[in-house]
Motif scaffolding. Sequence first.
Motif, PDB file in Angstrom:
ATOM      1  N   UNK A 122       0.875  -1.177   0.000  1.00 37.04           N
ATOM      2  CA  UNK A 122       0.000   0.000   0.000  1.00 37.04           C
ATOM      3  C   UNK A 122       0.908   1.222   0.000  1.00 37.04           C
ATOM      4  N   UNK A 123       0.676   2.144  -0.918  1.00 38.25           N
ATOM      5  CA  UNK A 123       1.517   3.336  -1.005  1.00 38.25           C
ATOM      6  C   UNK A 123       0.674   4.596  -0.840  1.00 38.25           C
ATOM      7  N   UNK A 124       1.359   5.677  -0.506  1.00 37.88           N
ATOM      8  CA  UNK A 124       0.715   6.980  -0.400  1.00 37.88           C
ATOM      9  C   UNK A 124       1.765   8.057  -0.596  1.00 37.88           C
ATOM     10  N   UNK A 125       1.286   9.254  -0.861  1.00 37.00           N
ATOM     11  CA  UNK A 125       2.143  10.434  -0.894  1.00 37.00           C
ATOM     12  C   UNK A 125       1.584  11.421   0.108  1.00 37.00           C
ATOM     13  N   UNK A 126       2.475  12.070   0.852  1.00 35.42           N
ATOM     14  CA  UNK A 126       2.056  13.022   1.866  1.00 35.42           C
ATOM     15  C   UNK A 126       3.006  14.220   1.831  1.00 35.42           C
ATOM     16  N   UNK A 127       2.446  15.415   1.945  1.00 33.31           N
ATOM     17  CA  UNK A 127       3.282  16.613   1.983  1.00 33.31           C
ATOM     18  C   UNK A 127       4.119  16.604   3.266  1.00 33.31           C
ATOM     19  N   UNK A 134       7.788  31.258  -3.513  1.00 35.59           N
ATOM     20  CA  UNK A 134       8.958  30.783  -2.758  1.00 35.59           C
ATOM     21  C   UNK A 134       8.575  29.910  -1.562  1.00 35.59           C
ATOM     22  N   UNK A 135       7.440  29.242  -1.625  1.00 36.31           N
ATOM     23  CA  UNK A 135       7.009  28.362  -0.528  1.00 36.31           C
ATOM     24  C   UNK A 135       6.683  26.979  -1.098  1.00 36.31           C
ATOM     25  N   UNK A 136       7.609  26.065  -0.897  1.00 35.88           N
ATOM     26  CA  UNK A 136       7.487  24.709  -1.429  1.00 35.88           C
ATOM     27  C   UNK A 136       7.472  23.700  -0.287  1.00 35.88           C
ATOM     28  N   UNK A 137       6.916  22.528  -0.571  1.00 39.61           N
ATOM     29  CA  UNK A 137       7.022  21.395   0.346  1.00 39.61           C
ATOM     30  C   UNK A 137       7.421  20.170  -0.463  1.00 39.61           C
ATOM     31  N   UNK A 138       8.118  19.258   0.221  1.00 37.95           N
ATOM     32  CA  UNK A 138       8.468  17.991  -0.386  1.00 37.95           C
ATOM     33  C   UNK A 138       7.250  17.078  -0.375  1.00 37.95           C
ATOM     34  N   UNK A 139       7.233  16.148  -1.277  1.00 40.74           N
ATOM     35  CA  UNK A 139       6.211  15.096  -1.297  1.00 40.74           C
ATOM     36  C   UNK A 139       6.910  13.815  -0.860  1.00 40.74           C
ATOM     37  N   UNK A 140       6.460  13.248   0.256  1.00 40.71           N
ATOM     38  CA  UNK A 140       7.073  12.049   0.808  1.00 40.71           C
ATOM     39  C   UNK A 140       6.279  10.830   0.331  1.00 40.71           C
ATOM     40  N   UNK A 141       6.985   9.851  -0.198  1.00 39.07           N
ATOM     41  CA  UNK A 141       6.356   8.603  -0.612  1.00 39.07           C
ATOM     42  C   UNK A 141       6.542   7.611   0.525  1.00 39.07           C
ATOM     43  N   UNK A 142       5.420   7.074   1.020  1.00 42.92           N
ATOM     44  CA  UNK A 142       5.458   6.108   2.116  1.00 42.92           C
ATOM     45  C   UNK A 142       4.733   4.840   1.684  1.00 42.92           C
ATOM     46  N   UNK A 143       5.167   3.707   2.231  1.00 40.52           N
ATOM     47  CA  UNK A 143       4.562   2.431   1.871  1.00 40.52           C
ATOM     48  C   UNK A 143       4.462   1.509   3.063  1.00 40.52           C
ATOM     49  N   UNK A 144       3.514   0.599   2.955  1.00 39.07           N
ATOM     50  CA  UNK A 144       3.346  -0.477   3.930  1.00 39.07           C
ATOM     51  C   UNK A 144       3.367  -1.771   3.136  1.00 39.07           C
ATOM     52  N   UNK A 145       4.297  -2.644   3.488  1.00 37.25           N
ATOM     53  CA  UNK A 145       4.359  -3.960   2.857  1.00 37.25           C
ATOM     54  C   UNK A 145       3.544  -4.921   3.701  1.00 37.25           C
ATOM     55  N   UNK A 146       2.623  -5.627   3.078  1.00 36.17           N
ATOM     56  CA  UNK A 146       1.745  -6.547   3.799  1.00 36.17           C
ATOM     57  C   UNK A 146       2.410  -7.917   3.943  1.00 36.17           C
TER      58      UNK A 146
END
Length: 168
Positions: free
Chosen positions: A121-126, A156-168
């Motif tokens: 299961x994957x997601x992206x979060x600021x 001039x206001x940016x955020x990273x996008x973090x990719x997170x996952x859960x392996x079942x």
Amino acid sequence: MDFTIRNATEQDAENIIIHMKKVLTENPDYLGTTLDEFTPTVEEEREWIRKHSEQGLMLVAESNHVIIGMLQFRLSQSKRFCHKGSLGITVQEAYTNHGVGSALLKTLIVWAKKEERIEKITLEVFSNNERAIGLYSKLGFVEEGRMKKNAKLGPDHYVDDIIMSLFL
């Protein structure tokens, strides 16, 4: 706080639109879509619900017959990526820190573990959404990557996008 988690139905379309507009108003810097860009018709929302029901899972959290949270999970249709899917989750501000997000995610995880083809299961979060990152980490999601300055919130206001996952 009393709430229930259930599968979304096409009859929820109008209330999901109301929910999303509320979330986009309350937390404009946490989502990739802005309030002015979110303009689905009820019929378009029904179609979106149908697609998630056919190719994944769509859940709503409800309190006193009002949608207060939502989770959508969509499996990849590509052969090479069909072992995984990605999720999005929203909870109205008044209902955060009451277990709504955890309940939505735990329901997804239980469901996904029963589906033989789902391994990840994957997601992206600021990166500025520390509360969400904490929840995902608590439930076993790990950071797999980061897209630097992926979202521009203002001049001039940016955020990273973090990719997170859960392996079942």
